[in-house]
Structure formats: structure tokens, C-alpha cells
Design a protein around this motif. Sequence first.
Motif, PDB file in Angstrom:
ATOM      1  N   LEU A 246       0.844  -1.191   0.000  1.00 51.89           N
ATOM      2  CA  LEU A 246       0.000   0.000   0.000  1.00 51.89           C
ATOM      3  C   LEU A 246       0.887   1.252   0.000  1.00 51.89           C
ATOM      4  O   LEU A 246       0.601   2.233  -0.702  1.00 51.89           O
ATOM      5  CB  LEU A 246      -0.925  -0.002   1.214  1.00 51.89           C
ATOM      6  CG  LEU A 246      -1.910   1.159   1.331  1.00 51.89           C
ATOM      7  CD1 LEU A 246      -2.774   1.295   0.079  1.00 51.89           C
ATOM      8  CD2 LEU A 246      -2.787   0.985   2.570  1.00 51.89           C
ATOM      9  N   ALA A 247       1.983   1.191   0.755  1.00 57.43           N
ATOM     10  CA  ALA A 247       2.945   2.301   0.741  1.00 57.43           C
ATOM     11  C   ALA A 247       3.547   2.484  -0.645  1.00 57.43           C
ATOM     12  O   ALA A 247       3.705   3.623  -1.127  1.00 57.43           O
ATOM     13  CB  ALA A 247       4.052   2.038   1.768  1.00 57.43           C
ATOM     14  N   VAL A 248       3.866   1.386  -1.321  1.00 54.68           N
ATOM     15  CA  VAL A 248       4.427   1.466  -2.675  1.00 54.68           C
ATOM     16  C   VAL A 248       3.437   2.135  -3.624  1.00 54.68           C
ATOM     17  O   VAL A 248       3.816   2.979  -4.457  1.00 54.68           O
ATOM     18  CB  VAL A 248       4.803   0.065  -3.184  1.00 54.68           C
ATOM     19  CG1 VAL A 248       5.139   0.098  -4.679  1.00 54.68           C
ATOM     20  CG2 VAL A 248       5.983  -0.497  -2.391  1.00 54.68           C
ATOM     21  N   SER A 249       2.168   1.768  -3.514  1.00 59.40           N
ATOM     22  CA  SER A 249       1.166   2.369  -4.411  1.00 59.40           C
ATOM     23  C   SER A 249       1.049   3.868  -4.167  1.00 59.40           C
ATOM     24  O   SER A 249       0.882   4.655  -5.116  1.00 59.40           O
ATOM     25  CB  SER A 249      -0.191   1.680  -4.236  1.00 59.40           C
ATOM     26  OG  SER A 249      -0.744   1.936  -2.957  1.00 59.40           O
ATOM     27  N   TYR A 250       1.152   4.282  -2.899  1.00 60.35           N
ATOM     28  CA  TYR A 250       1.109   5.719  -2.622  1.00 60.35           C
ATOM     29  C   TYR A 250       2.346   6.432  -3.179  1.00 60.35           C
ATOM     30  O   TYR A 250       2.262   7.577  -3.655  1.00 60.35           O
ATOM     31  CB  TYR A 250       0.979   5.978  -1.117  1.00 60.35           C
ATOM     32  CG  TYR A 250      -0.444   5.926  -0.623  1.00 60.35           C
ATOM     33  CD1 TYR A 250      -1.389   6.831  -1.107  1.00 60.35           C
ATOM     34  CD2 TYR A 250      -0.855   4.999   0.322  1.00 60.35           C
ATOM     35  CE1 TYR A 250      -2.709   6.800  -0.669  1.00 60.35           C
ATOM     36  CE2 TYR A 250      -2.166   4.957   0.780  1.00 60.35           C
ATOM     37  CZ  TYR A 250      -3.091   5.859   0.276  1.00 60.35           C
ATOM     38  OH  TYR A 250      -4.391   5.829   0.712  1.00 60.35           O
ATOM     39  N   MET A 251       3.493   5.769  -3.143  1.00 61.95           N
ATOM     40  CA  MET A 251       4.681   6.356  -3.739  1.00 61.95           C
ATOM     41  C   MET A 251       4.498   6.530  -5.243  1.00 61.95           C
ATOM     42  O   MET A 251       4.901   7.548  -5.821  1.00 61.95           O
ATOM     43  CB  MET A 251       5.905   5.485  -3.444  1.00 61.95           C
ATOM     44  CG  MET A 251       6.482   5.686  -2.056  1.00 61.95           C
ATOM     45  SD  MET A 251       7.071   7.387  -1.764  1.00 61.95           S
ATOM     46  CE  MET A 251       8.408   7.492  -2.967  1.00 61.95           C
ATOM     47  N   GLU A 252       3.883   5.544  -5.878  1.00 63.71           N
ATOM     48  CA  GLU A 252       3.620   5.644  -7.318  1.00 63.71           C
ATOM     49  C   GLU A 252       2.668   6.786  -7.622  1.00 63.71           C
ATOM     50  O   GLU A 252       2.689   7.357  -8.719  1.00 63.71           O
ATOM     51  CB  GLU A 252       3.034   4.326  -7.835  1.00 63.71           C
ATOM     52  CG  GLU A 252       4.007   3.162  -7.832  1.00 63.71           C
ATOM     53  CD  GLU A 252       5.100   3.341  -8.877  1.00 63.71           C
ATOM     54  OE1 GLU A 252       4.798   3.849  -9.970  1.00 63.71           O
ATOM     55  OE2 GLU A 252       6.260   2.983  -8.584  1.00 63.71           O
ATOM     56  N   LEU A 253       1.840   7.143  -6.645  1.00 64.11           N
ATOM     57  CA  LEU A 253       0.890   8.241  -6.814  1.00 64.11           C
ATOM     58  C   LEU A 253       1.465   9.559  -6.308  1.00 64.11           C
ATOM     59  O   LEU A 253       0.741  10.553  -6.187  1.00 64.11           O
ATOM     60  CB  LEU A 253      -0.413   7.917  -6.068  1.00 64.11           C
ATOM     61  CG  LEU A 253      -1.229   6.742  -6.634  1.00 64.11           C
ATOM     62  CD1 LEU A 253      -2.334   6.336  -5.666  1.00 64.11           C
ATOM     63  CD2 LEU A 253      -1.821   7.107  -7.996  1.00 64.11           C
ATOM     64  N   ASN A 254       2.780   9.558  -6.006  1.00 65.83           N
ATOM     65  CA  ASN A 254       3.479  10.761  -5.534  1.00 65.83           C
ATOM     66  C   ASN A 254       2.893  11.318  -4.236  1.00 65.83           C
ATOM     67  O   ASN A 254       2.873  12.528  -4.011  1.00 65.83           O
ATOM     68  CB  ASN A 254       3.463  11.857  -6.618  1.00 65.83           C
ATOM     69  CG  ASN A 254       4.201  11.433  -7.863  1.00 65.83           C
ATOM     70  OD1 ASN A 254       5.302  10.881  -7.784  1.00 65.83           O
ATOM     71  ND2 ASN A 254       3.591  11.665  -9.021  1.00 65.83           N
ATOM     72  N   ASP A 255       2.410  10.408  -3.385  1.00 66.05           N
ATOM     73  CA  ASP A 255       1.890  10.804  -2.068  1.00 66.05           C
ATOM     74  C   ASP A 255       2.845  10.253  -1.013  1.00 66.05           C
ATOM     75  O   ASP A 255       2.611   9.211  -0.400  1.00 66.05           O
ATOM     76  CB  ASP A 255       0.476  10.258  -1.875  1.00 66.05           C
ATOM     77  CG  ASP A 255      -0.208  10.833  -0.645  1.00 66.05           C
ATOM     78  OD1 ASP A 255       0.511  11.316   0.254  1.00 66.05           O
ATOM     79  OD2 ASP A 255      -1.449  10.762  -0.565  1.00 66.05           O
ATOM     80  N   ALA A 256       3.962  10.984  -0.811  1.00 67.97           N
ATOM     81  CA  ALA A 256       5.001  10.500   0.096  1.00 67.97           C
ATOM     82  C   ALA A 256       4.537  10.473   1.551  1.00 67.97           C
ATOM     83  O   ALA A 256       5.010   9.647   2.345  1.00 67.97           O
ATOM     84  CB  ALA A 256       6.248  11.364  -0.038  1.00 67.97           C
ATOM     85  N   ASP A 257       3.621  11.366   1.917  1.00 68.52           N
ATOM     86  CA  ASP A 257       3.153  11.399   3.306  1.00 68.52           C
ATOM     87  C   ASP A 257       2.432  10.103   3.671  1.00 68.52           C
ATOM     88  O   ASP A 257       2.742   9.477   4.693  1.00 68.52           O
ATOM     89  CB  ASP A 257       2.212  12.587   3.513  1.00 68.52           C
ATOM     90  CG  ASP A 257       2.941  13.927   3.488  1.00 68.52           C
ATOM     91  OD1 ASP A 257       4.172  13.917   3.675  1.00 68.52           O
ATOM     92  OD2 ASP A 257       2.280  14.960   3.286  1.00 68.52           O
ATOM     93  N   ARG A 258       1.480   9.705   2.828  1.00 73.59           N
ATOM     94  CA  ARG A 258       0.757   8.460   3.119  1.00 73.59           C
ATOM     95  C   ARG A 258       1.668   7.243   2.946  1.00 73.59           C
ATOM     96  O   ARG A 258       1.527   6.246   3.666  1.00 73.59           O
ATOM     97  CB  ARG A 258      -0.474   8.353   2.220  1.00 73.59           C
ATOM     98  CG  ARG A 258      -1.608   9.286   2.628  1.00 73.59           C
ATOM     99  CD  ARG A 258      -2.884   8.966   1.870  1.00 73.59           C
ATOM    100  NE  ARG A 258      -4.012   9.760   2.331  1.00 73.59           N
ATOM    101  CZ  ARG A 258      -4.344  10.947   1.846  1.00 73.59           C
ATOM    102  NH1 ARG A 258      -3.617  11.491   0.867  1.00 73.59           N
ATOM    103  NH2 ARG A 258      -5.388  11.595   2.320  1.00 73.59           N
ATOM    104  N   ALA A 259       2.594   7.310   2.010  1.00 76.33           N
ATOM    105  CA  ALA A 259       3.546   6.217   1.849  1.00 76.33           C
ATOM    106  C   ALA A 259       4.354   6.025   3.129  1.00 76.33           C
ATOM    107  O   ALA A 259       4.592   4.895   3.578  1.00 76.33           O
ATOM    108  CB  ALA A 259       4.469   6.492   0.672  1.00 76.33           C
ATOM    109  N   THR A 260       4.761   7.119   3.743  1.00 71.83           N
ATOM    110  CA  THR A 260       5.523   7.052   4.987  1.00 71.83           C
ATOM    111  C   THR A 260       4.699   6.430   6.101  1.00 71.83           C
ATOM    112  O   THR A 260       5.203   5.605   6.888  1.00 71.83           O
ATOM    113  CB  THR A 260       5.996   8.455   5.402  1.00 71.83           C
ATOM    114  OG1 THR A 260       6.812   9.009   4.372  1.00 71.83           O
ATOM    115  CG2 THR A 260       6.775   8.406   6.698  1.00 71.83           C
ATOM    116  N   VAL A 261       3.436   6.807   6.180  1.00 71.35           N
ATOM    117  CA  VAL A 261       2.550   6.258   7.216  1.00 71.35           C
ATOM    118  C   VAL A 261       2.475   4.744   7.114  1.00 71.35           C
ATOM    119  O   VAL A 261       2.620   4.020   8.108  1.00 71.35           O
ATOM    120  CB  VAL A 261       1.145   6.881   7.108  1.00 71.35           C
ATOM    121  CG1 VAL A 261       0.152   6.118   7.985  1.00 71.35           C
ATOM    122  CG2 VAL A 261       1.172   8.349   7.499  1.00 71.35           C
TER     123      VAL A 261
END
Length: 382
Positions: free
Chosen positions: A335-350
Motif C-alpha cells: 500500500l505504501a508502494v502504491s502511494y509512492m507511485e501516486l506521488n503521495d510520500a506522506d501516506r507512503a511514509t505512514v
Amino acid sequence: MKTVAALLISVLLASCASTPPMPPAASLFHDELFSPPSAPIAPDAALAISPAMRSYLAVKSFSRLRPVDRRRQLIDALYRGDLKLEYDAATTRTAAQAFEARSGNCLALVMMTAAFAKELGLTVQYQAVIGDETWDRADDLYISIGHVNLLLEDNVPQSAFVFAQLPLVVDFLPPNDSRAQRTRTITERTVVAMYLNNRAVESLTQGQVDDAYWWAREALRSDPDLLGAYVTLGVVYRTRHHAEFSEQALRRVADREPDNVLAMSNRILALRDLGRTTEADGLAQRLAALDPHPPFSYFHEGMAALHAGRVQDARRLFAKEVARAPYHHEFEYWLAVSYMELNDADRATVHLTRAMEVSTTRKDHDLYAGKLDRLKALRSAQ
């Protein structure tokens, strides 16, 4: 699950004590098909207390004469005091091995705590937590993991220590919903069989099929009512291309619990190996009705979506797996990887932080910690 031809195995599943006993398991054993185990298998070692453990108790001086709750004193010493044993699901250790390593999985910590408690003269009662199973995998091997805790009571006179008469629940994992937690009392014989079955599963994941057979065999000898051990034995036979023996072992579970999806999933694979396609198709339809969204199904769909470039769909599917399995590190990571692909580093970090927090082995914890450090460094550089 069927599309990846996965082997499904069961850990820590016990049958209800009120049901009729299973038939003797000896007819399911085929020792001639397997090499001797690489090391002796000793069921009595599971709960045996070591000299080092006795020395530890002597140093801590747990006394019957002091107005303290010795159960809480024991738990504080093991998990909050100088020892601070850690949870590590990599291997199911014996009680003595968990003490020596200062770590263990749920069952190992239960056995170690029980061994100490019994040495102190405390009363120990084991419990299987119903409906608190989680899932893990090793390549194409999918593992259902049950959960065990224990109750401790102190046999001191009630007039002296009234507070010590109330049972103390000792649990090593957070339940999915403690308000709805249901338990079933199990015997020490079953706990030992669970340990043996765990070792069988771990041997399978390491490709040690001969050892896996002997561990599963000993589990069924220790407790013929441990349904999970029949599933493990069935997987062992199918791994060695003995589908007929696999189907026989799995049918034992079906005879006791016709809707057991673990046994059914594996039995479908064995029946297809045997060319009994019509029977397998019938069971597959029944399984689909019983379990239309089996564990890891959203995850596999999410991985397919991610590889196809459908990142939003992947994020949604990974989130669905996280919602129903909130303590599984792999789902949080992707799920973190998918957020990184969506350029959402904050949620990726969470979610990467969460993957690190819920990881069950030191190896996985360190892996996610390293990835989290790199992500934080990347964010700082931007």
C-alpha cells in the motif's frame, strides 16, 4: 488462490474438545517414503524447563510468603524487566530455546511462560482464540496462523491474597477486536502438538520436506484431534507428488468439518492431480460460495493492477487487504508502494512505518526500517 496453484497449510488449529475423537492417524503414515529426520524430534522438549531457567527463578526469588501477585511479578520480569523478551515469528522455539534467545513467536512465548509458571506452582490453562487467525506466505505456500494465550492462577490461600484468585490472561498479540474475542480451552497435549505442527510448517517453507513429514507425524501422534496437522501432512504428501495420500489425509478433516476451507482448498488441488476433475470442480464451486474472497485475493488482484499500471486500482485493493488484515506487514508495504507511485510520500511514509511496526521477524523489521530511512532521506532532499 487457485490461479497460482498455491499450497495452503494450517498452523495452530485445534478441533473442539466436545466432538468425538478422530480415528487413529497411524493408517495415514507412510514412513518408507521419507528419509529419517535430520535431528531427533522430542515432544517433551517443548515445555521442558532448563537449568538456566531454574537459575533465573532462583535469582528473582519469587516467594509464596510475600504479599505480591507472583503471576504479574513473573510477567513483569520476563517482558518488562531485565529480560524484555521480544516477539519474533521466524521460528517456533521450545520454552528453553525462547528463553535462551530472548525471543519467540506467540506459541513459543506461551510455552516458555507456562514452563516458568508451572515451576512456580501456578495453575496454567491454555486457550485457543477463536476467529483470530491471520495469514502469511512463503513463496507459493500460504499459511493460516491461529492464536493461543493462557490463563494463570495462583494456588495461595484466598484469605491471604484475594486479588491473586482472579484468572490473569496472558496474551502476546493484540486481538483484532478484544471485545469480541472468544476462546476455547485446550489441553497441554494439544499445545505440544501445535508446536510440532508449527515446526512441520516451518520445515516445509525451508524446503525440508522429509523433516516436515516427521514433525507432522509426531504432531498427530501427540494429538490426533489437531485438524491443522492433517492439512500439513496432506501438503507434505502433495509436495512429494503423492496426491492419493494427500487426499486421504485431507478427507479426514472434511469428514470432521465439511466446510473447513483450508482442507477443501488443498483437497481440490490433490483431486486435480488425481484426475478426479468432476469432484474437484464441485468442491471448487462450494469453496467459492463459502469463501468468495479468500485471504490474499485482493493482494494478488492489487499486484496485477500495479503491474498493469492501474495504480489507483492497486491502491484500493491493497487498502481492502489492510482493512481485513491490519497486522500483516506485506499488505502495508505494498500500500505504501502504491502511494509512492501516486506521488503521495506522506501516506507512503505512514504505511511503511506501519509495515515496520507490525512485522513479525527482526529481518522484516530491519528491511522496512531501511526503506523508511531512504524514503525520509528522499523527502528531506526534495
